[in-house]
Design a protein around this motif. Sequence first.
Motif, PDB file in Angstrom:
ATOM      1  N   GLY A   1       6.207   5.750  -2.458  1.00 12.69           N
ATOM      2  CA  GLY A   1       6.715   6.222  -3.729  1.00 12.69           C
ATOM      3  C   GLY A   1       6.527   5.246  -4.865  1.00 12.69           C
ATOM      4  N   ILE A   2       7.212   5.580  -5.951  1.00 11.07           N
ATOM      5  CA  ILE A   2       7.161   4.782  -7.173  1.00 11.07           C
ATOM      6  C   ILE A   2       8.566   4.269  -7.459  1.00 11.07           C
ATOM      7  N   ILE A   3       8.670   2.960  -7.608  1.00 11.78           N
ATOM      8  CA  ILE A   3       9.948   2.334  -7.930  1.00 11.78           C
ATOM      9  C   ILE A   3       9.859   1.839  -9.365  1.00 11.78           C
ATOM     10  N   ASP A   4      10.789   2.301 -10.177  1.00 12.03           N
ATOM     11  CA  ASP A   4      10.833   1.876 -11.572  1.00 12.03           C
ATOM     12  C   ASP A   4      11.931   0.835 -11.718  1.00 12.03           C
TER      13      ASP A   4
ATOM     14  N   SER B   1       9.923   9.647  -4.661  1.00 13.51           N
ATOM     15  CA  SER B   1       9.205   9.702  -3.403  1.00 13.51           C
ATOM     16  C   SER B   1       7.885  10.427  -3.578  1.00 13.51           C
ATOM     17  N   LEU B   2       6.859   9.949  -2.913  1.00 15.12           N
ATOM     18  CA  LEU B   2       5.564  10.623  -2.914  1.00 15.12           C
ATOM     19  C   LEU B   2       5.289  11.280  -1.569  1.00 15.12           C
TER      20      LEU B   2
ATOM     21  N   GLY C   1       0.805  -1.212   0.000  1.00 11.90           N
ATOM     22  CA  GLY C   1       0.000   0.000   0.000  1.00 11.90           C
ATOM     23  C   GLY C   1       0.840   1.265   0.000  1.00 11.90           C
ATOM     24  N   ARG C   2       2.160   1.109  -0.091  1.00  9.87           N
ATOM     25  CA  ARG C   2       3.059   2.274  -0.037  1.00  9.87           C
ATOM     26  C   ARG C   2       3.838   2.499  -1.329  1.00  9.87           C
ATOM     27  N   PHE C   3       4.035   1.440  -2.087  1.00 10.08           N
ATOM     28  CA  PHE C   3       4.870   1.566  -3.277  1.00 10.08           C
ATOM     29  C   PHE C   3       4.162   1.024  -4.513  1.00 10.08           C
TER      30      PHE C   3
END
Length: 182
Positions: free
Chosen positions: A165-168, A179-180, A133-135
Amino acid sequence: FMGTSEVEDKLSVAFPKLTNITVKKDFPNSLMLSAEDDSPAYCITLDSEHYILSESLKVISRTDDDSSVEGLIFVDFKDIKKAVTGETIEFYHDYQYDYIKNLLTDISSHDMSDGVISVDADNKFDISINYDGRFTVKIGAGENVKTKLTLAKAYIDSLPDGEKGIIDSTSTEKGSYISLMK
């Protein structure tokens, strides 16, 4: 008289929570049955109804009760031709079953699988995972999934608790993180 494979098929449909059903003739007039419980692994939602799936993508049950699908990995993919309780999901294109099953097996067998909430595989070239629920973990195409998840897990482990956040990790060479947090 029905053959044993016919009886196995009928039992699989009549008892969708069973797997590895085998029927053997025990002459002169008996049958030996064996079966195992099939475990729920995934959930898809079609027309506001949840379909609970086994690891083999067999529909175990259907429900509209959200509490009965807690703890399952929600999966979003398209081109479902048929979803019938007791049967394996059918896709419009034959290759899709193997593709989705292999993708979900790679995700489920990775050490970060316990935190996976959902998998968006609606576009096979833009697959993403909701982790804890975080990434949002972007893995792109379904190749080298375990390597991409290992890269994403390294990012997650290096971040402070509570980070979002978003990890690519669409590339196996290097990833990135946005980071969000404000």
